[in-house]
Write a protein that holds these residues in place. Sequence first.
Motif, PDB file in Angstrom:
ATOM      1  N   LEU A   1      -9.132   2.809   5.376  1.00  0.00           N
ATOM      2  CA  LEU A   1      -9.697   2.325   4.223  1.00  0.00           C
ATOM      3  C   LEU A   1     -11.118   2.530   4.569  1.00  0.00           C
ATOM      4  O   LEU A   1     -11.575   2.481   2.864  1.00  0.00           O
ATOM      5  CB  LEU A   1      -8.438   0.839   4.612  1.00  0.00           C
ATOM      6  CG  LEU A   1      -7.366   0.587   4.549  1.00  0.00           C
ATOM      7  CD1 LEU A   1      -7.209  -0.776   3.933  1.00  0.00           C
ATOM      8  CD2 LEU A   1      -6.861   1.226   3.002  1.00  0.00           C
ATOM      9  N   ALA A   2     -11.526   1.887   5.350  1.00  0.00           N
ATOM     10  CA  ALA A   2     -13.481   2.101   5.714  1.00  0.00           C
ATOM     11  C   ALA A   2     -13.425   3.006   4.973  1.00  0.00           C
ATOM     12  O   ALA A   2     -14.879   3.433   4.680  1.00  0.00           O
ATOM     13  CB  ALA A   2     -13.667   1.956   6.525  1.00  0.00           C
ATOM     14  N   ALA A   3     -13.181   4.111   5.650  1.00  0.00           N
ATOM     15  CA  ALA A   3     -13.450   5.981   4.766  1.00  0.00           C
ATOM     16  C   ALA A   3     -13.210   6.227   3.780  1.00  0.00           C
ATOM     17  O   ALA A   3     -14.275   7.066   3.265  1.00  0.00           O
ATOM     18  CB  ALA A   3     -12.844   6.526   6.356  1.00  0.00           C
ATOM     19  N   MET A   4     -12.447   5.431   2.857  1.00  0.00           N
ATOM     20  CA  MET A   4     -12.589   5.364   1.516  1.00  0.00           C
ATOM     21  C   MET A   4     -12.798   4.727   0.619  1.00  0.00           C
ATOM     22  O   MET A   4     -12.633   4.312  -0.971  1.00  0.00           O
ATOM     23  CB  MET A   4     -10.715   5.561   1.367  1.00  0.00           C
ATOM     24  CG  MET A   4     -10.014   6.110   1.992  1.00  0.00           C
ATOM     25  SD  MET A   4     -10.276   8.176   1.413  1.00  0.00           S
ATOM     26  CE  MET A   4      -8.909   8.253   0.032  1.00  0.00           C
ATOM     27  N   GLY A   5     -13.674   3.529   1.148  1.00  0.00           N
ATOM     28  CA  GLY A   5     -14.589   2.437   0.080  1.00  0.00           C
ATOM     29  C   GLY A   5     -13.470   1.611   0.072  1.00  0.00           C
ATOM     30  O   GLY A   5     -13.297   0.892  -0.715  1.00  0.00           O
ATOM     31  N   ALA A   6     -12.427   1.854   0.668  1.00  0.00           N
ATOM     32  CA  ALA A   6     -11.250   0.629   0.513  1.00  0.00           C
ATOM     33  C   ALA A   6     -11.070  -1.177   0.643  1.00  0.00           C
ATOM     34  O   ALA A   6     -11.626  -1.008   1.384  1.00  0.00           O
ATOM     35  CB  ALA A   6      -9.769   1.339   0.567  1.00  0.00           C
ATOM     36  N   LYS A   7     -11.091  -1.646  -0.495  1.00  0.00           N
ATOM     37  CA  LYS A   7     -10.694  -3.086   0.525  1.00  0.00           C
ATOM     38  C   LYS A   7      -8.894  -3.461   0.732  1.00  0.00           C
ATOM     39  O   LYS A   7      -7.923  -2.683  -0.399  1.00  0.00           O
ATOM     40  CB  LYS A   7     -10.633  -4.358  -1.092  1.00  0.00           C
ATOM     41  CG  LYS A   7     -11.726  -4.423  -1.540  1.00  0.00           C
ATOM     42  CD  LYS A   7     -12.479  -4.782  -2.739  1.00  0.00           C
ATOM     43  CE  LYS A   7     -13.761  -4.968  -2.855  1.00  0.00           C
ATOM     44  NZ  LYS A   7     -14.797  -6.686  -3.999  1.00  0.00           N
ATOM     45  N   PRO A   8      -8.829  -3.981   1.602  1.00  0.00           N
ATOM     46  CA  PRO A   8      -7.487  -4.283   2.022  1.00  0.00           C
ATOM     47  C   PRO A   8      -6.991  -4.399   1.314  1.00  0.00           C
ATOM     48  O   PRO A   8      -7.245  -5.435   0.676  1.00  0.00           O
ATOM     49  CB  PRO A   8      -7.862  -4.711   3.917  1.00  0.00           C
ATOM     50  CG  PRO A   8      -8.879  -4.667   3.721  1.00  0.00           C
ATOM     51  CD  PRO A   8      -9.412  -4.408   2.395  1.00  0.00           C
ATOM     52  N   VAL A   9      -5.286  -4.274   0.407  1.00  0.00           N
ATOM     53  CA  VAL A   9      -4.335  -5.684   0.153  1.00  0.00           C
ATOM     54  C   VAL A   9      -3.310  -6.138   1.457  1.00  0.00           C
ATOM     55  O   VAL A   9      -2.778  -6.841   0.716  1.00  0.00           O
ATOM     56  CB  VAL A   9      -3.781  -4.490  -0.653  1.00  0.00           C
ATOM     57  CG1 VAL A   9      -2.646  -5.099  -1.641  1.00  0.00           C
ATOM     58  CG2 VAL A   9      -4.675  -3.930  -1.540  1.00  0.00           C
ATOM     59  N   ALA A  10      -2.595  -5.022   1.992  1.00  0.00           N
ATOM     60  CA  ALA A  10      -1.159  -5.501   2.753  1.00  0.00           C
ATOM     61  C   ALA A  10      -1.329  -4.889   3.835  1.00  0.00           C
ATOM     62  O   ALA A  10      -1.843  -3.436   3.972  1.00  0.00           O
ATOM     63  CB  ALA A  10      -0.106  -5.800   1.614  1.00  0.00           C
ATOM     64  N   ALA A  11      -0.841  -4.711   4.526  1.00  0.00           N
ATOM     65  CA  ALA A  11      -0.772  -4.822   5.855  1.00  0.00           C
ATOM     66  C   ALA A  11       1.167  -4.696   6.565  1.00  0.00           C
ATOM     67  O   ALA A  11       1.805  -5.908   6.303  1.00  0.00           O
ATOM     68  CB  ALA A  11      -1.280  -5.387   7.291  1.00  0.00           C
TER      69      ALA A  11
END
Length: 326
Positions: free
Chosen positions: A83-93
């Motif tokens: 997710l970090a590599a996409m610049g994303a914020k985590p939503v759920a696991a």
Amino acid sequence: MRNPPGEINELALVDTIKAASGHRSMGRVQVGIGDDCAVIRPPAGHEIVVTTDFCLEGRHFRRDWHTPESAGHRCLARGLSDLAAMGAKPVAAFLSLALPRGTDRSWVDGFFRGLRALADAVDVPLAGGDTAASPGEHILADIVLVGSVPAGKALLRSTATAGDLIYVTGHLGGSAADLKELANAPGEIRKSGEHPQLFPAPRLAVGQALLRRKLATSCIDVSDGLSSDLKHLCDASHLSAELMLTALPIHPLASGSLDLALNGGEDYELLFSAKPTTRIPASIGGVRITRIGTFTARKPRAAITTIDESGKRRKLAVGGWEHRFG
């Protein structure tokens, strides 16, 4: 049949997973553990990104080398780094976990302590998953991470251009050096200091800053090894690259080893490119940023050339981790 003392049964395992979820079901996750499906609401104007990673005993962790807390942390960190590599914020696991018969409850509890500690630190709820009996003697875990990015803005591997400068976060080779020490004296290593093999730090804040501040033209996480992951960027963007060996930020644990820095893997740093006119800070959120090379035109196929301290150029033989089947 009653379970032997210390062994965990399915109902107890589900209770453990529910406890690890933190019972957070408001905001992004509308419905979490306890129903047939989770219900997720992405922020307005955002797209969903999804990644999945196996975490297999004997391949990604060993119970005699890694503490259960380390195994749980590493399982979640692998997906968070994507997710970090996409610049994303985590939503759920989401976690699917298969345990061999006789797995001790204390190990499972420790695994979820490690997973939840990292989940709490980055504010991502465990929203669901599955449990099963392992078909063999090894623990099998599959982590799925859902994140969000502004629509059309995700950082990609395929968007670098010739002339872009290449940067990496943090240090390289530390995780591989740690792994060598674990093989020699696991008990002693696990008791001492901070170690990138045991508790890697996914660079979520850096990735989000690169996206938000429009700094990066491409990005990937360094999971297989710098040489392998730089080759992935070259292939995706149809480019070659020049790599300055003297610029590589080698982790102190790696004792100056170029091989570990280039091919060690599991550093979970970010490797990204930026325009020469873009001012890249020396650090983001306290994480060091180092320029290590330049993308060049593909001639005729993607290749990586290293430049040593004397200016001598050599074609780099790509190492790092490679998945093999059969």
